[in-house]
Enzyme design. Sequence first.
Site, short mmCIF file in Angstrom:
data_model
loop_
_atom_site.label_atom_id
_atom_site.label_comp_id
_atom_site.label_asym_id
_atom_site.label_seq_id
_atom_site.Cartn_x
_atom_site.Cartn_y
_atom_site.Cartn_z
N CYS A 258 -0.57 -5.12 7.40
CA CYS A 258 -0.31 -4.01 8.30
C CYS A 258 0.39 -4.52 9.57
O CYS A 258 1.25 -3.84 10.13
CB CYS A 258 -1.60 -3.29 8.68
SG CYS A 258 -2.72 -3.08 7.29
N CYS B 76 0.80 -1.22 0.00
CA CYS B 76 0.00 0.00 0.00
C CYS B 76 0.83 1.27 0.00
O CYS B 76 0.30 2.36 -0.18
CB CYS B 76 -0.92 0.01 1.22
SG CYS B 76 0.03 -0.09 2.75
S1 FES Z 1 -3.06 -0.40 4.57
FE1 FES Z 1 -1.05 0.17 4.57
S2 FES Z 1 -0.32 -0.58 6.42
FE2 FES Z 1 -2.41 -0.98 6.50
#
Ligand code: FES
Lengths: 129, 604, 155
Positions: free
Chosen positions: A105, A37
């Site tokens: 995450c 992400c």
């Molecule tokens: S979405 Fe990026 S660390 Fe959780």
Amino acid sequence: MAYSEKVVDHYSAPRNVGSFMKNDDAVGTGLVGAPECGDVMKLQIKVENDQIVDAKFKTFGCGSAIASSSLATEWVKGKTLDEAMTIRNTEIVEELSLPPVKIHCSVLAEDAIKAAIADYKSRSAASAD
Amino acid sequence: MERIIGIDLGTTNSLAATVIEDGPEVVAPSGENPITPSVLTRSSGNWIVGEAAVAQRLTAPEQTVYSVKRLMGRDVEELAEEIKELPYAVIPAQRKLVKVRIGTEEFTPQELSAEILREVKRRAETALDETVSKAVITVPAYFDDAQRQATRAAAKLAGLEVVRILNEPTAAAIAYGLDERKDGYVAVYDLGGGTFDLSLLKLSGKLFKVIATHGDTRLGGDDFDRELMTLLRERLLAEHPEVTFERAETQQRLRKTAEEIKIRLSGSPETAYTLELPECGIMPQGLVTQAEFEERIAPLIERTLASCRKALGAAGLTAEQMDEVVLVGGSTVVPGVRKAVERFFGRKPHVAIDPYKVVAIGAGIQGHLLAGGRRDFLLLDVIPLALGIETLGGTFSKLITANTTIPAEVAEMFTTNVDNQTAIDVNIYQGERELVEDCRNLGRFKLRGIPPMPAGLPLVEVAFRVDANGLLIVSAKEQRSGTAAEIEVIPSHGLTQSEIDHILEESFDHAISDFNARQLIEFGQTAARMFRGIEQCWTVAEATLSTEERQELRTQMDVVRSSMQGGDAAALKRQIDALGELTRPLADTAMGRAVLEELQIAAG
Amino acid sequence: MDLDLLEERYQQLTVELHPDFYANASKRQQQQSELASTVLNRAYNTLRNPVARANDLLPRLAQGAALDERQLPSGFLMEMFGLQESLDELLESGIPEEIAQTRTDLTERHATLISGLALHFAEAEATAPPSTLQTLQTDLNAERYLHRLLERFPV
Ligand code: FES
């Protein structure tokens, strides 16, 4: 999605946010990113006699990443470096009841702990020379 | 080929259109105004809809409902501002619904809209002389899922199958595109009575593709009226500080005068007005100039331009790149609006198609295409607002972004938190903001039937699908066991299926008496028109009819009159027909014909 | 990638498949057309967006060869973290000119990276040396961080 109270708590009132002086020899800094992400996390530990006495973090990322790193700093405090190395992201997932889309995450938090310990070790090795 | 009509269900006006031999046309019984005002009034347990209800806004403000579109799919909190100004009572109802209370009765906005649709449908049926059961209904492009669902429920209650929910600016673009057949970028600026939309389209060959849309579902000509009302109120208070505005009547008179001023200012630089307030014993007069009006509405117009900027930004285009700007909606006849749009886009807007009718016409054409009548164009629309779910800490996680071409689908994985958990709650939101509290909650989705497993092990794939109507459909499947998890949608703002069924059942019971009541009113109006016609050409009658014939005519008029007092619509109709028969010799004379035609009496 | 050709093909296919032309067909056909259109739209959106396209294409080109999905240009993470931190301050300060400038700089950098992708792909398709594939992967990894930074600017 019903998030556990713990996550919400760690998210809305994260513990140990902040920084230590980076070049302090007692400090180890782990800087990691989540390729999934593009979020980044910095986690620092302060070590005395192989024991982690304090920890701080700063995360630019989603709520789960913030909660994971908050939890990670709480957990490492008081642990020896070796003990801290055994913390697994799955434990974080379980404690915070993270959904599958949010597993990465928690991985970020585990990686950050490892990176911080490695950084501390390489520094103390260097200063011992 | 079964006909699918197009209906523009507007905040202030509604109308229907369809494709006939000569092409797309608005439909109305011959000689009548095709526009049905979206106003309805309750009188002794029955609804009167349209033109006949408009006058009741002054005389029976608490029983007369207008701007019902503003209430669709919204809750009391969101409507706080609107409710303050409405003369009729809006009250909170189950879940997040609102209802309108008239006397001891309560109605959902869906039911009220259904009455308007029923009237539009009825008028279309009279005009086309066939039953109509399928329709394309337009909604503002920026309507969210709850508002679209509410519109669909209203149609269902009105006995219409909605074949497609179509965005208003897109409907206008269809009418424009087929008219012009020019390739390029088109901006459709749609300012109606209560909503604003800006849609950007790319026309290439037979494909009309929406690239971006933005809007404001709470901005329209009603707000212009409100500005004028404030102006009038300020002036009035300066002169008569004792006047209060508590009475619904006073409010409605202010509103009516404001509307008239607005309309007149579209044609002249200034206008005089007289505010009749018999209940206050005063009749203040004054003058409003176009410049004054424009100053008042400037902030509102600026809001529309901000939407234009956002849509252009999302499409990565500039105002200069537009090849055409099309104006849609009654409020675009306001000169201040035209000037602002022209300045913004740097070109004269296109106004060749009547801005009042263009949406209905576009919907009629789309209906024709869906019915299989043509294949020479295809419209590709987008979802106006992102769809997503609530994630940690109340943040909104987008699954389908705004301006995605529909139909579209995205799948997401979910799992359980506790061992042997068999259901998961998922909260669905729609909006463009970061936090769910700033987005619309569309409902809760409950995934059931997950096989008992340790926490985190089940993998439920939930598919969020937006169909060609812009409506969300959710389905789920558990990956490990392969069982389809059931999904139950609990809409936050809408009616559930069983509620719709219940209303339908009830309304069926009332349908017969409602129908009779409506017919009585209509036939009464026809009779009154006939009486006027007969009186007006009585001299002709004296010249053409024998004494007996004249006597017969008089007697029949009395019969009709007494029949009007009765409750039997069919009997009244028979007497009216008989009267029509007797006026036939009158209609055969030139003068009689002229008078009767003037009064639109179908003699014979 | 010939965007004009993509557009043309998309138009052809969508006219064939769109549910609007099946409103009178059987329920089954309606569903199929709805499904086919959904898939078509997704494919079109992936192909049209250079980053989505690259992310989709790379694993195919690599044909199972393991690429390091975490690798980043050296010092990159540190730089991103620094940028995130200074962006915090910048956004708080609210000086519009500076915010706009930073945004322009980052947007440019992002765009350069993306246009670089195409070149690497051309190379990779011709010869497919593993190193080019990894360069692509690294660039794509870096793209996400830049994208995330850009997301923080108000519209
Ligand atoms: S979405 Fe990026 S660390 Fe959780």
